[in-house]
Write a protein that holds these residues in place. Structure first.
Motif, PDB file in Angstrom:
ATOM      1  N   GLN A  96      27.627 -59.220-115.975  1.00  0.00           N
ATOM      2  CA  GLN A  96      27.038 -60.453-116.492  1.00  0.00           C
ATOM      3  C   GLN A  96      27.811 -60.873-117.745  1.00  0.00           C
ATOM      4  N   TRP A  99      25.700 -62.560-122.825  1.00  0.00           N
ATOM      5  CA  TRP A  99      24.654 -63.477-123.293  1.00  0.00           C
ATOM      6  C   TRP A  99      24.123 -63.074-124.660  1.00  0.00           C
ATOM      7  N   LEU A 102      24.788 -65.232-127.690  1.00  0.00           N
ATOM      8  CA  LEU A 102      23.927 -66.383-127.973  1.00  0.00           C
ATOM      9  C   LEU A 102      22.682 -65.943-128.734  1.00  0.00           C
ATOM     10  N   GLU A 235      22.492 -55.604-125.486  1.00  0.00           N
ATOM     11  CA  GLU A 235      21.956 -56.725-124.729  1.00  0.00           C
ATOM     12  C   GLU A 235      20.851 -56.211-123.810  1.00  0.00           C
ATOM     13  N   LEU A 276      28.601 -70.145-121.324  1.00  0.00           N
ATOM     14  CA  LEU A 276      27.825 -69.807-122.525  1.00  0.00           C
ATOM     15  C   LEU A 276      27.477 -71.075-123.308  1.00  0.00           C
ATOM     16  N   PHE A 279      25.182 -73.409-121.280  1.00  0.00           N
ATOM     17  CA  PHE A 279      23.794 -72.945-121.269  1.00  0.00           C
ATOM     18  C   PHE A 279      23.107 -73.251-122.602  1.00  0.00           C
ATOM     19  N   TRP A 280      23.808 -73.032-123.711  1.00  0.00           N
ATOM     20  CA  TRP A 280      23.228 -73.352-125.023  1.00  0.00           C
ATOM     21  C   TRP A 280      22.878 -74.834-125.097  1.00  0.00           C
ATOM     22  N   ASP A 286      19.486 -71.147-116.217  1.00  0.00           N
ATOM     23  CA  ASP A 286      19.742 -69.804-115.693  1.00  0.00           C
ATOM     24  C   ASP A 286      18.607 -68.901-116.174  1.00  0.00           C
ATOM     25  N   ALA A 289      19.850 -65.616-117.803  1.00  0.00           N
ATOM     26  CA  ALA A 289      20.441 -65.824-119.124  1.00  0.00           C
ATOM     27  C   ALA A 289      19.364 -66.070-120.163  1.00  0.00           C
ATOM     28  N   GLU A 290      18.382 -66.899-119.845  1.00  0.00           N
ATOM     29  CA  GLU A 290      17.332 -67.201-120.821  1.00  0.00           C
ATOM     30  C   GLU A 290      16.512 -65.960-121.158  1.00  0.00           C
ATOM     31  N   THR A 292      17.500 -62.941-120.992  1.00  0.00           N
ATOM     32  CA  THR A 292      18.370 -62.032-121.748  1.00  0.00           C
ATOM     33  C   THR A 292      18.501 -62.466-123.196  1.00  0.00           C
ATOM     34  N   VAL A 293      18.787 -63.734-123.418  1.00  0.00           N
ATOM     35  CA  VAL A 293      18.954 -64.245-124.777  1.00  0.00           C
ATOM     36  C   VAL A 293      17.666 -64.067-125.580  1.00  0.00           C
TER      37      VAL A 293
END
Length: 332
Positions: A96, A99, A102, A235, A276, A279-280, A286, A289-290, A292-293
């Motif tokens: 992955q 992330w 971020l 992460e 990256l 997505f920001w 995603d 991703a969300e 994870t962040v």
């Protein structure tokens, strides 16, 4: 050589047979690493030394001694800026995107003064922090003095190990010669050059969590979080429970963050770092991703003492993510 080399003593301590071999004390570890970093050990001695420790894994005492020796060689400015959080990134990602960067930038945009140190990007199929930061328009600092200036100006700085400590960079690169990781992988994660009160570490093999925790206690690190992160980075993997080892005000403990999803997400085949920024900005959605962040930011917020429990940390992280500014680059 007619006389025994001074460094031979430390190889002998580690390798004197099944019954005679011992671990190094903290002071022995500090002295031996000082000799290595000063160029006072021969290459063959260094290889033997590192692999003897690797064969049984480093102890907390050895790690603490190595860290103290390494820190004493760093060119840290006398007027060092205050840093809230030290974030180590030395693994690189295969499955992955990173992330977690971020998450780090989200905290930096919300007043957390942060120093992120990382490994020099390699061409081995992994995506490293250096790759991703470059895609985000953020350059690594070339010296600790430049990092100090960046911290004063923006509250954030990142730096690669080859600039942070060329000697440690050479040692960690011995993996390509010896074929195995060495204790230096642990040492680099624990450097914390600006003595931030809070540090966050990710590891791949769960057994190393206890070593990090024990070394942090010996080093007098006020607050530390270490956990098995996705790909070995700090992460949180939302597909699995996350067991976190903690040091808080000199007391060791642990807590487990629950999985966010019931099934495992597929590997990201593209590993396109441009995603990256997209997505920001909200250009793409995603769920992995969300989660994870937000989940990774929650762990850091909990470590920073900005939330009293996991639920509060999750809520705060989600609120910060929803209210994120348009630009991810730290600025004051």
């Amino acid at each position: 050589m007619s006389q025994e080399h001074p460094f031979a003593e430390y190889v002998r301590i580690l390798g004197k047979g099944r019954k005679g071999a011992k671990s190094l004390t903290l002071e022995q570890a500090r002295t031996s690493m000082q000799m290595i970093l000063a160029g006072e050990a021969l290459p063959m001695q260094i290889g033997a030394f590192l692999m003897l420790i690797r064969a049984r894994e480093e102890t907390a005492e050895e790690t603490a001694g190595f860290v103290l020796a390494a820190k004493s060689t760093l060119d840290v400015p006398a007027d060092r800026p205050q840093v809230d959080l030290d974030w180590a990134s030395y693994a690189g990602k295969r499955r992955q995107l990173p992330w977690f960067l971020l998450s780090a930038l989200l905290l930096a945009r919300n007043g957390v003064r942060m120093f992120l140190h990382n490994i020099v990007a390699r061409e081995d199929g992994r995506v490293y922090a250096q790759h991703a930061l470059k895609a985000l328009g953020i350059a690594n600092c070339i010296s600790l003095h430049a990092a100090a200036d960046s911290l004063r100006d923006t509250g954030f700085a990142s730096m690669a190990l080859d600039a942070l400590s060329p000697a440690l960079h050479e040692l960690i690169d011995l993996r390509n010669v010896l074929g195995l990781r060495s204790p230096i992988n642990t040492v680099t994660r624990m450097l914390n050059p600006f003595d931030a009160p809070v540090t966050v570490h990710g590891i791949f093999h769960p057994g190393y969590c206890g070593i990090h925790q024990g070394a942090a206690l010996l080093l007098g690190q006020p607050h530390m979080s270490v956990f098995k992160g996705e790909g070995g980075e700090a992460e949180r993997n939302p597909d699995s429970p996350c067991l976190e080892k903690i040091v808080h005000a000199g007391v060791a403990s642990e807590e487990e963050w629950p999985a966010r999803f019931g099934s495992r997400h597929l590997r990201d085949e593209s590993m396109d770092v441009s995603r990256l920024a997209a997505f920001w900005r909200g250009d793409i959605a995603d769920e992995y991703a969300e989660a994870t962040v937000v989940g990774t930011a929650a762990i850091a917020l909990r470590a920073l003492g900005r939330a009293s429990g996991m639920a509060e940390a999750e809520t705060l992280a989600a609120d910060l993510w929803r209210a994120r500014p348009a630009d991810w680059r730290p600025a004051r």
